[in-house]
Design a protein around this motif. Structure first.
Motif, PDB file in Angstrom:
ATOM      1  N   ARG A  27      82.467 102.311 -18.522  1.00 14.17           N
ATOM      2  CA  ARG A  27      83.430 102.475 -19.508  1.00 14.17           C
ATOM      3  C   ARG A  27      83.546 101.044 -20.323  1.00 14.17           C
ATOM      4  NH1 ARG A  27      89.167 102.613 -16.777  1.00 14.17           N
ATOM      5  NH2 ARG A  27      88.680 100.475 -16.730  1.00 14.17           N
ATOM      6  N   GLU A  31      83.212 101.016 -24.282  1.00 10.08           N
ATOM      7  CA  GLU A  31      83.930 100.151 -25.140  1.00 10.08           C
ATOM      8  C   GLU A  31      83.235  99.282 -25.986  1.00 10.08           C
ATOM      9  OE1 GLU A  31      87.301  96.884 -24.052  1.00 10.08           O
ATOM     10  OE2 GLU A  31      87.522  98.623 -22.808  1.00 10.08           O
ATOM     11  N   GLY A  34      81.653 101.368 -28.664  1.00  4.98           N
ATOM     12  CA  GLY A  34      82.558 101.677 -29.602  1.00  4.98           C
ATOM     13  C   GLY A  34      82.823 100.588 -30.736  1.00  4.98           C
ATOM     14  N   PHE A  35      83.014  99.546 -30.304  1.00  7.59           N
ATOM     15  CA  PHE A  35      83.436  98.480 -31.182  1.00  7.59           C
ATOM     16  C   PHE A  35      82.045  97.945 -32.027  1.00  7.59           C
ATOM     17  CE2 PHE A  35      87.230  97.579 -28.418  1.00  7.59           C
ATOM     18  CZ  PHE A  35      88.002  97.494 -29.578  1.00  7.59           C
ATOM     19  N   ALA A  37      80.000 100.163 -32.867  1.00  7.70           N
ATOM     20  CA  ALA A  37      79.207 101.406 -33.481  1.00  7.70           C
ATOM     21  C   ALA A  37      79.474 101.089 -35.116  1.00  7.70           C
ATOM     22  CB  ALA A  37      80.031 102.712 -33.034  1.00  7.70           C
ATOM     23  N   PRO A  38      80.485 100.746 -35.589  1.00  8.10           N
ATOM     24  CA  PRO A  38      80.683 100.828 -37.221  1.00  8.10           C
ATOM     25  C   PRO A  38      79.435 100.049 -37.688  1.00  8.10           C
ATOM     26  CG  PRO A  38      82.982 100.358 -36.412  1.00  8.10           C
ATOM     27  CD  PRO A  38      81.873 100.367 -35.073  1.00  8.10           C
ATOM     28  N   ILE A  41      76.076 101.565 -37.088  1.00  2.00           N
ATOM     29  CA  ILE A  41      75.905 102.870 -37.948  1.00  2.00           C
ATOM     30  C   ILE A  41      75.636 102.330 -39.224  1.00  2.00           C
ATOM     31  CG2 ILE A  41      77.252 104.886 -39.084  1.00  2.00           C
ATOM     32  CD1 ILE A  41      78.334 105.349 -36.382  1.00  2.00           C
ATOM     33  N   ILE A  64      58.742 112.982 -52.378  1.00  2.00           N
ATOM     34  CA  ILE A  64      60.167 113.183 -53.426  1.00  2.00           C
ATOM     35  C   ILE A  64      59.822 114.283 -54.222  1.00  2.00           C
ATOM     36  CG2 ILE A  64      61.839 112.175 -54.715  1.00  2.00           C
ATOM     37  CD1 ILE A  64      61.254 109.556 -53.189  1.00  2.00           C
ATOM     38  N   LEU A  65      59.096 114.025 -55.307  1.00  2.00           N
ATOM     39  CA  LEU A  65      58.921 115.105 -56.442  1.00  2.00           C
ATOM     40  C   LEU A  65      58.559 116.134 -56.316  1.00  2.00           C
ATOM     41  CD1 LEU A  65      58.856 112.821 -59.442  1.00  2.00           C
ATOM     42  CD2 LEU A  65      60.850 113.525 -58.483  1.00  2.00           C
ATOM     43  N   LYS A  66      57.663 116.124 -55.302  1.00  2.00           N
ATOM     44  CA  LYS A  66      56.932 117.635 -54.883  1.00  2.00           C
ATOM     45  C   LYS A  66      57.263 117.950 -53.505  1.00  2.00           C
ATOM     46  CE  LYS A  66      53.254 116.615 -58.373  1.00  2.00           C
ATOM     47  NZ  LYS A  66      52.094 116.344 -58.611  1.00  2.00           N
ATOM     48  N   TYR A 270      59.244  99.248 -60.474  1.00  2.00           N
ATOM     49  CA  TYR A 270      60.208 100.082 -61.131  1.00  2.00           C
ATOM     50  C   TYR A 270      59.530 101.208 -62.147  1.00  2.00           C
ATOM     51  CZ  TYR A 270      63.999 101.569 -64.299  1.00  2.00           C
ATOM     52  OH  TYR A 270      64.851 102.207 -65.011  1.00  2.00           O
ATOM     53  N   PHE A 274      60.126 104.973 -61.963  1.00  2.00           N
ATOM     54  CA  PHE A 274      60.837 105.618 -62.980  1.00  2.00           C
ATOM     55  C   PHE A 274      60.135 105.945 -64.196  1.00  2.00           C
ATOM     56  CE2 PHE A 274      63.835 103.843 -59.599  1.00  2.00           C
ATOM     57  CZ  PHE A 274      64.538 104.982 -59.353  1.00  2.00           C
ATOM     58  N   ALA A 275      58.956 105.368 -64.269  1.00  2.00           N
ATOM     59  CA  ALA A 275      58.179 105.793 -65.830  1.00  2.00           C
ATOM     60  C   ALA A 275      56.972 106.707 -65.365  1.00  2.00           C
ATOM     61  CB  ALA A 275      57.898 104.463 -66.355  1.00  2.00           C
ATOM     62  N   TYR A 277      56.997 108.065 -62.222  1.00  2.00           N
ATOM     63  CA  TYR A 277      57.569 109.151 -61.162  1.00  2.00           C
ATOM     64  C   TYR A 277      56.335 109.096 -60.189  1.00  2.00           C
ATOM     65  CZ  TYR A 277      59.914 110.115 -65.399  1.00  2.00           C
ATOM     66  OH  TYR A 277      60.907 110.027 -66.421  1.00  2.00           O
TER      67      TYR A 277
ATOM     68  N   LEU B  13      89.441 100.953 -26.047  1.00  2.00           N
ATOM     69  CA  LEU B  13      88.378 101.946 -25.953  1.00  2.00           C
ATOM     70  C   LEU B  13      88.614 102.747 -27.363  1.00  2.00           C
ATOM     71  CD1 LEU B  13      85.824 102.827 -25.012  1.00  2.00           C
ATOM     72  CD2 LEU B  13      87.258 104.473 -23.138  1.00  2.00           C
ATOM     73  N   GLY B  16      88.112 101.847 -30.592  1.00  2.00           N
ATOM     74  CA  GLY B  16      86.522 101.668 -31.027  1.00  2.00           C
ATOM     75  C   GLY B  16      86.052 102.999 -31.316  1.00  2.00           C
ATOM     76  N   ILE B  17      86.217 104.023 -30.604  1.00  2.00           N
ATOM     77  CA  ILE B  17      85.599 105.259 -30.762  1.00  2.00           C
ATOM     78  C   ILE B  17      86.260 105.811 -31.832  1.00  2.00           C
ATOM     79  CG2 ILE B  17      85.612 107.527 -29.481  1.00  2.00           C
ATOM     80  CD1 ILE B  17      85.529 106.189 -26.877  1.00  2.00           C
ATOM     81  N   ALA B  20      84.720 104.419 -34.884  1.00  2.00           N
ATOM     82  CA  ALA B  20      83.290 104.692 -35.298  1.00  2.00           C
ATOM     83  C   ALA B  20      83.227 106.500 -35.586  1.00  2.00           C
ATOM     84  CB  ALA B  20      82.530 104.773 -33.867  1.00  2.00           C
ATOM     85  N   ILE B  23      84.314 106.637 -39.258  1.00  2.00           N
ATOM     86  CA  ILE B  23      82.874 106.278 -40.232  1.00  2.00           C
ATOM     87  C   ILE B  23      82.150 107.509 -40.422  1.00  2.00           C
ATOM     88  CG2 ILE B  23      80.944 104.579 -40.408  1.00  2.00           C
ATOM     89  CD1 ILE B  23      82.658 102.468 -40.609  1.00  2.00           C
ATOM     90  N   ALA B  95      65.473 114.630 -57.026  1.00  2.00           N
ATOM     91  CA  ALA B  95      64.392 114.423 -55.831  1.00  2.00           C
ATOM     92  C   ALA B  95      65.309 114.938 -54.704  1.00  2.00           C
ATOM     93  CB  ALA B  95      64.456 112.927 -55.805  1.00  2.00           C
ATOM     94  N   GLN B 116      58.302 120.128 -61.168  1.00  2.00           N
ATOM     95  CA  GLN B 116      58.989 119.840 -59.624  1.00  2.00           C
ATOM     96  C   GLN B 116      59.744 121.102 -59.202  1.00  2.00           C
ATOM     97  OE1 GLN B 116      61.785 116.161 -59.270  1.00  2.00           O
ATOM     98  NE2 GLN B 116      60.563 115.542 -60.925  1.00  2.00           N
ATOM     99  N   GLU B 396      55.805 106.865 -70.041  1.00  2.00           N
ATOM    100  CA  GLU B 396      54.703 105.996 -69.683  1.00  2.00           C
ATOM    101  C   GLU B 396      53.752 106.157 -70.588  1.00  2.00           C
ATOM    102  OE1 GLU B 396      54.787 103.702 -67.716  1.00  2.00           O
ATOM    103  OE2 GLU B 396      52.719 103.459 -67.024  1.00  2.00           O
ATOM    104  N   ARG B 399      54.354 103.828 -73.356  1.00  2.00           N
ATOM    105  CA  ARG B 399      54.409 102.433 -72.841  1.00  2.00           C
ATOM    106  C   ARG B 399      52.910 101.904 -72.765  1.00  2.00           C
ATOM    107  NH1 ARG B 399      57.735 102.808 -68.538  1.00  2.00           N
ATOM    108  NH2 ARG B 399      59.466 101.903 -69.773  1.00  2.00           N
TER     109      ARG B 399
END
Lengths: 308, 430
Positions: A27, A31, A34-35, A37-38, A41, A64-66, A270, A274-275, A277, B13, B16-17, B20, B23, B95, B116, B396, B399
């Protein structure tokens, strides 16, 4: 004489019997978690998952793209590490970061000492402090727009100097100019931190040094600097980490150009993402940057531990 | 342990739970589909675009309100942002499979999205919605399937500053390359800081390569492709780039080219610091509002001296597409059909100062405004030319060519070497 207080037995405990030790421990652990956890996470979702995913992407192709991504081994690392553009960006980043950080320190310390001088009245100090700290308050976008206008071929800087220099568009000057803008934007952080450090140096150290016949310069090197050293090292490492990751300022002022003279590791990554991909190569470049930053971060943490 | 202490301990307790759990619950609430089907069969579709902020306040929303009135049961949720944010949002959505139902598209993105598989083939959708696609001025296809329909088109003619031209002794806007470079020299030779021409080559926003460099090749009927593959070293592109290089060497191009963007170009022209520029028609009102005293004309981009054929005129589009992951493709297709219908398209092109995507639509400004009328005549006399539309990683490509040209203009290599290197880089992307 000592008093002993006898705690009356809990009626519920008497009825149900004492809870087993293991249950109590569980327990307590529940406890605590539990505290925690936030935070755990959030750390997991915002830090661990993205980092692990990016590292995973760096070992795959077509991510990602394929939908047909496949394991690529170290191919992406070979591609990035043999790309001359990556090394050019690394060189530019090293120059940009080290020069920025060094000048940040010198300027920040100079202004902090000026502001800490007993010759300046309290009101003047407040006014100058507000003025000097102004660049720190602007966002990168505002700084970029501001300096693009000031430094444009028809801008006020050329007008005042009576020149027609292309500060940001000339390949010979662009990196220096971008570094200058970053220096302008970043010195107040050093100034404010060092000013706080200076104000914390006991006056009797200076007095003792004066009585011993130390000159101003000797007091600076033998009292001020040693007293500020822990702050200076922390600032240097933090600033080096931040500056090496500078993206917005470079992107908005030069976009990595002219040609590739202001290409940084951040703009290089970048563009890959993003240019082109090509998120696999971008993830690989990001992992390499992470490793480089990690070296600095480890140094910073070790320094902090040593201080504690 | 007393009852009181134990109760407190339990309360801690539970707190806390509960923290969590809340969230986790909040995180879970963050995810969800792009469209929703509400009770009674009503649907809400999302339409992501960068158009609303570029149009006069409230006008685009009122057009969408008309659509909602005509199609009870469909609600359109406009997701509006600047061009760059919309682009990033769409690529992120592509994506993660959470693209909005209807998407504003730039021709430069179509190839990547189609590859894609995140945007849908529009032909069957429009057919189901009862829309006759022969009304469309153009369709952007990849592998014979239509993925984007240009809703309105912005053409890029040549703008000339009448006062600067007349001070330089040039009586009419230049029509050929030689006339252009002569006029540019005469303007640059005037007392003052005016330059003949302006060439934005920023690598952050490299569309100057499309609008200000390649437009010279297209205006003379040239091409940068051969059988859909890059062909940058051909005579068309070489002569256009040599022409620009000649003007660079003559010093008639406004300083700051290498970091100059489109908005800087317009600013230089608006303030009377350059005599000529190639720019979007969409900026006419901006120029008039910013500098009401500026007298300027619009003409076709000059062609090679011996060229007599039809002139290609660069253009950019506000395109539209439908997301493949949309659960309400019918409603999405209805919205596309509505925007492409003759009346709505006339209204939208009037709002945007652009040319319509429907062959039957005529924007009001063509009749009301002399400059737009001239532009419409140029548009009709030539053909819309933008070979970057539909190419992979189009931005691109721009560029890469831009960086090679910068290097050549900086004297680090010859122009032919720049084209050869760019050709090699482009081949790697196709």
């Amino acid at each position: 004489m000592s008093l002993r207080t006898v705690t009356p037995p809990d009626p519920q405990t008497l009825l149900q019997g004492a809870p087993p030790r293991k249950r109590r421990q569980l327990r307590r652990a529940g406890e605590s978690y539990g505290f925690l956890a936030p935070t755990l996470i959030l750390l997991f979702v915002l830090m661990i998952v993205p980092i692990v995913m990016v590292i995973g992407y760096s070992f795959q192709d077509n991510v990602i793209l394929k939908s047909s991504s496949e394991f690529a081994g170290a191919d992406n690392y070979v591609t990035v590490l043999t790309d001359p553009a990556f090394w050019k960006a690394t060189g530019n980043t090293v120059f940009f970061s080290t020069v920025s950080v060094a000048v940040h320190l010198v300027l920040g310390l100079t202004f902090a000492m000026l502001l800490n001088s007993p010759l300046i009245s309290v009101t003047s100090r407040a006014i100058f402090r507000a003025l000097y700290v102004l660049p720190w308050l602007f966002t990168a976008a505002v700084i970029a727009v501001l300096w693009r206008m000031l430094l444009s071929p028809n801008g006020i800087v050329n007008f005042l100097l009576n020149t027609d220099v292309e500060w940001l568009a000339d390949p010979q000057l662009a990196l220096g100019t971008a570094t200058f803008i970053n220096i302008w934007a970043g010195y107040p952080f050093f100034m404010v931190s060092l000013l706080a450090g200076l104000q914390g140096i006991p006056q009797d150290l200076h007095e003792a040094a004066s009585i011993d016949g130390a000159s101003q310069v000797q007091r600076f090197w033998n009292v001020t600097i040693p007293q500020l050293r822990p702050i200076i090292i922390s600032l240097l490492l933090l600033d080096l980490i931040w500056t090496s990751q500078q993206f917005a300022l470079i992107w908005l002022t030069t976009g990595g150009g002219p040609i590739d003279v202001t290409e940084m590791l951040s703009t290089y990554t970048y563009k890959l993402a993003f240019a082109n991909y090509d998120f696999s190569l971008a993830a690989t470049a990001a992992v390499l940057i992470l490793l480089m930053s990690l070296v600095l971060a480890v140094l910073y943490v070790r320094h902090q531990k040593a201080r504690d | 342990m007393s009852t009181h202490r134990r109760t407190r301990s339990r309360a801690r307790l539970l707190t806390g739970i509960a923290t969590a759990a809340s969230i986790i619950a909040l995180t879970a609430c963050g995810s969800g589909g792009s469209a929703s089907e509400e009770a009674g069969g009503d649907v809400t579709i999302e339409f992501a675009q960068w158009w609303e902020p570029e149009l006069p306040d409230g006008e685009f929303r009122s057009l969408i309100d008309t659509f909602e009135e005509e199609n009870p049961g469909i609600t359109v949720d406009l997701v509006s942002g600047p061009y760059a944010s919309t682009k990033e949002q769409l690529f992120a959505g592509a994506a993660s499979g959470t693209m909005p139902d209807v998407v504003g598209l730039d021709g430069a993105w179509v190839s990547d999205f189609a590859e894609q598989g995140v945007i849908a083939d529009l032909t069957p959708l429009l057919e189901d919605a009862g829309f006759d696609d022969s009304q469309l001025v153009s369709q952007v296809k990849v592998d014979d399937s239509t993925y984007m329909v240009p809703v309105v088109n912005f053409v890029y003619p040549m703008f000339t500053n009448d006062d600067l031209l007349s001070q330089a002794g040039v009586s009419a806007p230049p029509e050929t390359r030689t006339e252009f470079s002569d006029a540019a020299k005469s303007i640059s030779d005037l007392d003052g800081d005016a330059s003949g021409w302006v060439l934005p080559l920023s690598l952050e926003a490299p569309n100057g390569v499309q609008n200000d460099v390649m437009s010279w090749a297209w205006a003379s009927g040239g091409t940068m492709l051969k059988d859909g593959q890059p062909d940058l070293t051909n005579d068309d592109v070489t002569s256009a780039v040599d022409f620009i290089g000649g003007m660079w060497d003559d010093g008639v191009i406004a300083p700051g080219s290498f970091t100059m963007k489109e908005q800087d170009k317009v600013e230089e022209f608006t303030n009377g610091r350059v005599g000529m520029m190639i720019d979007s028609l969409a900026h006419i009102n901006l120029i008039r509002e910013t500098n009401p005293d500026l007298k300027f004309s619009i003409s076709a981009v000059p062609a090679a001296d011996d060229y007599t054929g039809e002139r290609g005129i660069p253009y950019a589009s506000w395109g539209i597409g439908v997301a493949e992951n949309s659960e309400n493709k019918d409603a999405a297709a209805k919205l596309v059909s509505f925007l492409m219908s003759e009346d709505t398209n006339s209204e939208l092109s009037t709002m945007a100062n652009a040319f319509p995507g429907n062959t039957g639509s005529v924007p009001e400004f063509v009749e009301d405004d002399e400059l737009f009328k001239t532009a419409f005549d140029i548009y009709q006399a030539g053909y819309p030319a933008n070979e970057f539309v539909g190419l992979p990683v189009a931005e691109e490509l721009m560029r890469q060519l831009g960086a090679q040209l910068q290097s050549a203009f900086d004297g680090q290599q010859s122009l032919s070497e720049a084209l050869e290197k760019a050709q090699t880089e482009w081949e790697g992307e196709f």
